[in-house]
Each structure stands twice: as C-alpha cells, then as structure tokens.
Design a protein around this motif. Sequence first.
Motif, PDB file in Angstrom:
ATOM      1  N   VAL A 165      18.605 -21.199   2.254  1.00  0.00           N
ATOM      2  CA  VAL A 165      18.250 -22.496   2.828  1.00  0.00           C
ATOM      3  C   VAL A 165      19.001 -23.617   2.116  1.00  0.00           C
ATOM      4  O   VAL A 165      19.540 -24.537   2.755  1.00  0.00           O
ATOM      5  CB  VAL A 165      16.727 -22.731   2.743  1.00  0.00           C
ATOM      6  CG1 VAL A 165      16.370 -24.171   3.079  1.00  0.00           C
ATOM      7  CG2 VAL A 165      15.996 -21.789   3.686  1.00  0.00           C
ATOM      8  N   VAL A 166      19.058 -23.554   0.794  1.00  0.00           N
ATOM      9  CA  VAL A 166      19.767 -24.587   0.030  1.00  0.00           C
ATOM     10  C   VAL A 166      21.226 -24.659   0.441  1.00  0.00           C
ATOM     11  O   VAL A 166      21.781 -25.746   0.660  1.00  0.00           O
ATOM     12  CB  VAL A 166      19.638 -24.308  -1.485  1.00  0.00           C
ATOM     13  CG1 VAL A 166      20.576 -25.212  -2.284  1.00  0.00           C
ATOM     14  CG2 VAL A 166      18.195 -24.511  -1.942  1.00  0.00           C
ATOM     15  N   VAL A 167      21.871 -23.492   0.583  1.00  0.00           N
ATOM     16  CA  VAL A 167      23.279 -23.469   0.975  1.00  0.00           C
ATOM     17  C   VAL A 167      23.456 -24.014   2.393  1.00  0.00           C
ATOM     18  O   VAL A 167      24.404 -24.760   2.673  1.00  0.00           O
ATOM     19  CB  VAL A 167      23.841 -22.041   0.850  1.00  0.00           C
ATOM     20  CG1 VAL A 167      25.156 -21.911   1.601  1.00  0.00           C
ATOM     21  CG2 VAL A 167      24.048 -21.692  -0.613  1.00  0.00           C
ATOM     22  N   LEU A 168      22.551 -23.671   3.301  1.00  0.00           N
ATOM     23  CA  LEU A 168      22.641 -24.202   4.666  1.00  0.00           C
ATOM     24  C   LEU A 168      22.537 -25.726   4.666  1.00  0.00           C
ATOM     25  O   LEU A 168      23.246 -26.415   5.419  1.00  0.00           O
ATOM     26  CB  LEU A 168      21.534 -23.602   5.533  1.00  0.00           C
ATOM     27  CG  LEU A 168      21.719 -22.131   5.937  1.00  0.00           C
ATOM     28  CD1 LEU A 168      20.432 -21.584   6.566  1.00  0.00           C
ATOM     29  CD2 LEU A 168      22.891 -21.978   6.915  1.00  0.00           C
ATOM     30  N   LEU A 169      21.681 -26.268   3.813  1.00  0.00           N
ATOM     31  CA  LEU A 169      21.538 -27.721   3.727  1.00  0.00           C
ATOM     32  C   LEU A 169      22.798 -28.370   3.157  1.00  0.00           C
ATOM     33  O   LEU A 169      23.237 -29.423   3.633  1.00  0.00           O
ATOM     34  CB  LEU A 169      20.323 -28.072   2.870  1.00  0.00           C
ATOM     35  CG  LEU A 169      18.965 -27.690   3.464  1.00  0.00           C
ATOM     36  CD1 LEU A 169      17.853 -27.858   2.439  1.00  0.00           C
ATOM     37  CD2 LEU A 169      18.670 -28.529   4.700  1.00  0.00           C
ATOM     38  N   LEU A 170      23.382 -27.736   2.150  1.00  0.00           N
ATOM     39  CA  LEU A 170      24.626 -28.263   1.599  1.00  0.00           C
ATOM     40  C   LEU A 170      25.768 -28.149   2.610  1.00  0.00           C
ATOM     41  O   LEU A 170      26.608 -29.045   2.727  1.00  0.00           O
ATOM     42  CB  LEU A 170      24.977 -27.520   0.306  1.00  0.00           C
ATOM     43  CG  LEU A 170      24.074 -27.815  -0.898  1.00  0.00           C
ATOM     44  CD1 LEU A 170      24.408 -26.886  -2.058  1.00  0.00           C
ATOM     45  CD2 LEU A 170      24.188 -29.259  -1.339  1.00  0.00           C
ATOM     46  N   MET A 171      25.796 -27.043   3.363  1.00  0.00           N
ATOM     47  CA  MET A 171      26.807 -26.905   4.414  1.00  0.00           C
ATOM     48  C   MET A 171      26.619 -27.989   5.472  1.00  0.00           C
ATOM     49  O   MET A 171      27.598 -28.526   6.015  1.00  0.00           O
ATOM     50  CB  MET A 171      26.715 -25.510   5.039  1.00  0.00           C
ATOM     51  CG  MET A 171      27.134 -24.388   4.105  1.00  0.00           C
ATOM     52  SD  MET A 171      26.815 -22.718   4.778  1.00  0.00           S
ATOM     53  CE  MET A 171      28.129 -22.606   6.000  1.00  0.00           C
ATOM     54  N   SER A 172      25.365 -28.317   5.770  1.00  0.00           N
ATOM     55  CA  SER A 172      25.080 -29.385   6.721  1.00  0.00           C
ATOM     56  C   SER A 172      25.618 -30.722   6.211  1.00  0.00           C
ATOM     57  O   SER A 172      26.188 -31.516   6.967  1.00  0.00           O
ATOM     58  CB  SER A 172      23.574 -29.478   6.967  1.00  0.00           C
ATOM     59  OG  SER A 172      23.255 -30.611   7.754  1.00  0.00           O
ATOM     60  N   ASP A 173      25.439 -30.972   4.905  1.00  0.00           N
ATOM     61  CA  ASP A 173      25.976 -32.200   4.314  1.00  0.00           C
ATOM     62  C   ASP A 173      27.498 -32.246   4.419  1.00  0.00           C
ATOM     63  O   ASP A 173      28.085 -33.297   4.692  1.00  0.00           O
ATOM     64  CB  ASP A 173      25.548 -32.310   2.856  1.00  0.00           C
ATOM     65  CG  ASP A 173      24.140 -32.859   2.696  1.00  0.00           C
ATOM     66  OD1 ASP A 173      23.556 -33.287   3.713  1.00  0.00           O
ATOM     67  OD2 ASP A 173      23.616 -32.854   1.566  1.00  0.00           O
TER      68      ASP A 173
END
Length: 282
Positions: free
Chosen positions: A213-221
């Motif tokens: 989830v953390v990586v998906l959020l960073l990818m979103s950023d």
Amino acid sequence: MNSFEQMLFLSSPPVAEGTWKLIRADQAPLLPIAIPLQATECDLTLPLELYAAGNTSQTLRFVTLCLAHSRRASPDQWKLRLIIVMLQLETGNPRAAWSGVQDALAWRNRVQNGDDLGPASGQIVPRDWLVLAVAALAVADFEASEQFASAAVSCLEKNPGCCTGDLLADTRADAMTVFAAIRMSQQRLREAELLLELAHDAYLQAGDMEQLVVVLLLMSDVERLSGAPLSSSYLLWEAADVLARDFDRSRHHRHELLHRQVVARRRPPSGDTPMLKRLSLN
C-alpha cells in the motif's frame, strides 16, 4: 539496468529540490517503511493496540515511558529510541525525530565506550539504518540519508540472511522504497518510479500488504508530480482496495493511518472515480 545496485547509483545529475516532502503540512505523513514496534523485548501490546487504532500520539507517549524505565545499557534502549524517532515523524515532527537520531547515536557511543557495558547497544541492522535514513530525509539532509540507506544495502550485501526473521517482509524492498523516497524528494521521478516498481513486485511476492500500500501511494505521488492525474487516481483506488480486502491487521498496524488519513486525503472527489474502476463495474 537490471541490478539493484545499478538502480541505486544512477549517474544522472541531481536537480534542485522540488515541492515533494516526506512530511507535508497539508497531508498526513507517509513513511516509506514500517515502524519496528515488534522489534523489542519490552511488552508493547498496549502501544501496538493504540497504534492500530490510529492513536499515534498516545503510542509515542507510551513508548517514551518505556524508554525512561528501561535499563541504561539495555539493547532495547537503542530499539526504543528508533521507534520514537519514527513515531515523531508520523506525528509530523521531523526536527524532534532528527534530534532523537543524534541522541540515539550519542547513547550508542557512550555505551560502547563504557568500561563495563560492552556491546549492550547491539548491532545496527539494515532496518535500523533505514530508520536513520528516513529521519535524515525528513529534514532534507539528502547526503546523510543516502549514506544511511547505502549502509543498509551494504549490510544486506555482506550478509543476505541477516533480516530473515519475518518471512512475510522484504528488507531489500524496504531499502528500494527509501531510496525511491529520496529520489522523489530530489525530483528525480523516473529513478523513483523504477525503484518503486521493483519494490512493488518484491512486496507482492513477500505478501507484505502494508508496504505494498505504501509503495502504491508513493507511485501515485510520482504520477501526480509527473502530470498524470488519472494514473495517480487509479493507484490510489488500488491502494484502497488492498486495504479493504487483503490487509492483515494482526501483523500490520497502519491500517487506520493509511486508510483514514493518507488515502482519504489523497483521493479525488467521489465523482472522479478512475475510468478503469468504472469500466470494471459495468
């Protein structure tokens, strides 16, 4: 460009620092690695419950009390200090976290130089180095952050089996995620994207849904900063879907923070649901 080492030391010149910050005034902090709340011998059942409920400030207070009552030369002193550093970051206080890093390192020096205390401070393991790297990044000390994160990678290269205590985690992927956060802070978005893709695959293989989830959020950023709002929105939806369906709350403890603060504050209005999501419902 296939190896992790090549990915970390790309030769493209850094650019001026952009607007992305690990700690943002307008959004909940998003730490690239988990807080090691289960790494000590202390009974942290209560702070784990508080943290799982999203009460970070009370978790910080409890762990601080544990530190005050622990033996001066106990190995737990080092671990508790690093937990406090991460909790300070998650409550939006990077300066206090960085001060905590200085105090923790000074404590190690005092303990290791003591006549009768010996190696009580314990060895600095890769995840410890990554905590130090994140704290340095939060105060925009990119040089120190790179050095700490590189020390973590060096430990992993010398002893690949040093962090195999949790089979459902991947410390190498944690290092990739921290380096990606550093690259994002430097506005080197393409490098950050490549590192996050590698970390994403590693977390998926390990079954670490929290870090996924953390990586998906960073990818979103990264997508948002690259001018791709639709892709950014879809990645946020994917992160929310993982939180709703695949998140193991008995092993991971950031559900409330990630769901109610980080994802909710980043998601667009309900009418702006990503097209891919709408198509999948039809």
